[in-house]
Design a protein around this motif. Structure first.
Motif, PDB file in Angstrom:
ATOM      1  N   UNK A   1      29.353 -10.967  69.968  1.00 11.70           N
ATOM      2  CA  UNK A   1      30.123 -11.800  70.971  1.00 11.70           C
ATOM      3  C   UNK A   1      31.508 -11.332  71.361  1.00 11.70           C
ATOM      4  N   UNK A   2      31.818  -9.983  70.917  1.00  6.49           N
ATOM      5  CA  UNK A   2      33.141  -9.398  71.607  1.00  6.49           C
ATOM      6  C   UNK A   2      32.875  -8.134  71.859  1.00  6.49           C
ATOM      7  N   UNK A   3      33.095  -7.544  73.233  1.00  8.87           N
ATOM      8  CA  UNK A   3      32.749  -6.112  73.463  1.00  8.87           C
ATOM      9  C   UNK A   3      33.760  -5.159  73.124  1.00  8.87           C
ATOM     10  N   UNK A   4      33.628  -4.014  72.538  1.00  7.62           N
ATOM     11  CA  UNK A   4      34.388  -3.069  72.200  1.00  7.62           C
ATOM     12  C   UNK A   4      34.742  -1.993  73.377  1.00  7.62           C
ATOM     13  N   UNK A   5      35.931  -1.736  73.357  1.00 15.02           N
ATOM     14  CA  UNK A   5      36.466  -0.695  74.437  1.00 15.02           C
ATOM     15  C   UNK A   5      37.139   0.389  73.585  1.00 15.02           C
ATOM     16  N   UNK A   6      36.589   1.420  73.652  1.00 13.75           N
ATOM     17  CA  UNK A   6      37.162   2.358  72.639  1.00 13.75           C
ATOM     18  C   UNK A   6      38.284   3.104  73.248  1.00 13.75           C
TER      19      UNK A   6
ATOM     20  N   UNK B   1      34.106  12.237  57.633  1.00  5.76           N
ATOM     21  CA  UNK B   1      33.786  13.082  59.129  1.00  5.76           C
ATOM     22  C   UNK B   1      32.054  13.342  58.931  1.00  5.76           C
ATOM     23  N   UNK B   2      31.607  13.063  57.842  1.00  9.26           N
ATOM     24  CA  UNK B   2      29.950  13.500  57.996  1.00  9.26           C
ATOM     25  C   UNK B   2      29.564  12.262  58.758  1.00  9.26           C
ATOM     26  N   UNK B   3      30.069  11.155  59.129  1.00 10.35           N
ATOM     27  CA  UNK B   3      29.305  10.090  60.103  1.00 10.35           C
ATOM     28  C   UNK B   3      29.657  10.273  61.464  1.00 10.35           C
ATOM     29  N   UNK B   4      30.748  11.237  61.646  1.00  5.81           N
ATOM     30  CA  UNK B   4      30.955  11.528  63.249  1.00  5.81           C
ATOM     31  C   UNK B   4      30.176  11.308  64.176  1.00  5.81           C
ATOM     32  N   UNK B   5      28.787  11.533  63.903  1.00  2.20           N
ATOM     33  CA  UNK B   5      27.896  11.387  64.939  1.00  2.20           C
ATOM     34  C   UNK B   5      27.730  10.105  65.438  1.00  2.20           C
ATOM     35  N   UNK B   6      28.121   9.152  64.725  1.00  5.91           N
ATOM     36  CA  UNK B   6      28.264   7.689  65.567  1.00  5.91           C
ATOM     37  C   UNK B   6      29.386   7.407  66.647  1.00  5.91           C
ATOM     38  N   UNK B   7      30.291   8.460  66.871  1.00  4.38           N
ATOM     39  CA  UNK B   7      31.259   8.123  67.692  1.00  4.38           C
ATOM     40  C   UNK B   7      30.852   7.821  68.937  1.00  4.38           C
ATOM     41  N   UNK B   8      29.794   8.748  69.717  1.00  3.02           N
ATOM     42  CA  UNK B   8      29.273   8.249  70.940  1.00  3.02           C
ATOM     43  C   UNK B   8      28.536   7.166  71.190  1.00  3.02           C
ATOM     44  N   UNK B   9      27.825   6.925  69.779  1.00  2.00           N
ATOM     45  CA  UNK B   9      26.887   5.713  70.091  1.00  2.00           C
ATOM     46  C   UNK B   9      27.924   4.483  69.628  1.00  2.00           C
ATOM     47  N   UNK B  10      29.279   4.569  69.078  1.00  2.00           N
ATOM     48  CA  UNK B  10      30.078   3.484  69.061  1.00  2.00           C
ATOM     49  C   UNK B  10      30.532   2.986  70.641  1.00  2.00           C
ATOM     50  N   UNK B  11      30.549   4.164  71.490  1.00  2.00           N
ATOM     51  CA  UNK B  11      31.096   3.743  72.852  1.00  2.00           C
ATOM     52  C   UNK B  11      30.099   3.093  73.593  1.00  2.00           C
ATOM     53  N   UNK B  12      28.700   3.552  73.200  1.00  2.78           N
ATOM     54  CA  UNK B  12      27.546   2.833  74.023  1.00  2.78           C
ATOM     55  C   UNK B  12      27.134   1.417  73.352  1.00  2.78           C
ATOM     56  N   UNK B  13      27.116   1.444  72.144  1.00  3.77           N
ATOM     57  CA  UNK B  13      26.707  -0.109  71.598  1.00  3.77           C
ATOM     58  C   UNK B  13      28.060  -0.788  71.367  1.00  3.77           C
TER      59      UNK B  13
END
Length: 243
Positions: free
Chosen positions: A93-98, A148-160
């Motif tokens: 219900x709340x959109x994230x802005x990185x 750091x091994x989960x860093x691949x989610x960073x661009x996904x966090x910006x999209x989702x």
């Protein structure tokens, strides 16, 4: 996961109010009628109505009933969290802005403060959350820390923008969020956060730290969220154990 029926009832009634099914100034059905309608106990109905009262949608008067006072929730945000599914619903219900991303090695003082492993590599994603109805008053600032091994989610966090970062890690890496530890404390709004959140420095604020652990009790992610005091209320229902 635990199913909290009063939240389901509250959400459906809230949707019915906002859609005009129950116009402002009219009365909701009685507790007995709502109990029959939703196939729940009157205790559950009372908890749901209390939830609507917290949002400023209804008022209750003895011998009168439950009156609809507003078609939209009052200024501010009140949420009841009783399971991981409620936490995920809240994120949607709340959109994230990185705003910031940092990769770092946890030095001793930071590791002690946040419960990280000294010398291990982590990343931090800092963001604000905004509700479309109140764009000028961000709900919170959140720093999410993860290995750091989960860093691949960073661009996904910006999209989702409506998904928890921990939930994205869960999906992308085949992990399971087993538990979420939560700690709440009162803090003062810093100048930096006040500028980001359109608030006042030195004002009281609510800080919530959540640690997401996998099935082996290892930390998948940790979030530190700061809310201006007038924009968020955390509601918890405590029920007596049944024998």
């Amino acid at each position: 996961m635990i199913s909290v029926r009063y939240l389901m009832v509250a959400r459906q009634l809230s949707d019915a109010i906002s859609s005009g099914q129950y116009p402002v100034g009219t009365l909701l059905p009685t507790e007995h009628e709502l109990s029959e309608m939703f196939k729940v106990s009157r205790h559950t109905v009372r908890a749901a109505i209390a939830r609507l009262q917290e949002q400023g949608l209804v008022s209750r008067k003895k011998r009168v009933g439950t009156r609809v006072e507003s078609a939209t929730a009052q200024k501010g945000y009140s949420h009841a969290l009783a399971s991981l599914s409620d936490l995920a619903h809240l994120a949607k219900t709340q959109m994230r802005e990185v705003r910031e991303v940092e990769h770092f090695v946890a030095e001793i003082s930071l590791a002690e403060r946040l419960g990280l492993e000294p010398g291990r590599k982590y990343f931090r994603v800092s963001s604000i959350r905004i509700d479309s109805e109140h764009p000028g008053k961000p709900i919170c600032w959140t720093d999410v820390y993860a290995p750091e091994e989960y860093a691949a989610v960073i661009p996904l966090a910006k999209e989702r923008k409506g998904e928890l970062i921990a939930a994205i890690i869960e999906t992308e890496f085949g992990q399971i969020i087993s538990t979420v530890e939560q700690r709440i404390e009162a803090v003062l709004m810093t100048e930096q956060l006040a500028a980001e959140l359109n608030s006042l420095a030195g004002e009281p604020a609510l800080q919530i730290m959540r640690i997401y652990r996998d099935q082996d009790a290892k930390m998948m992610a940790m979030s530190v969220t700061v809310h201006p005091r007038e924009r968020f209320t955390l509601v918890m229902q405590i029920a007596r154990d049944t024998l």
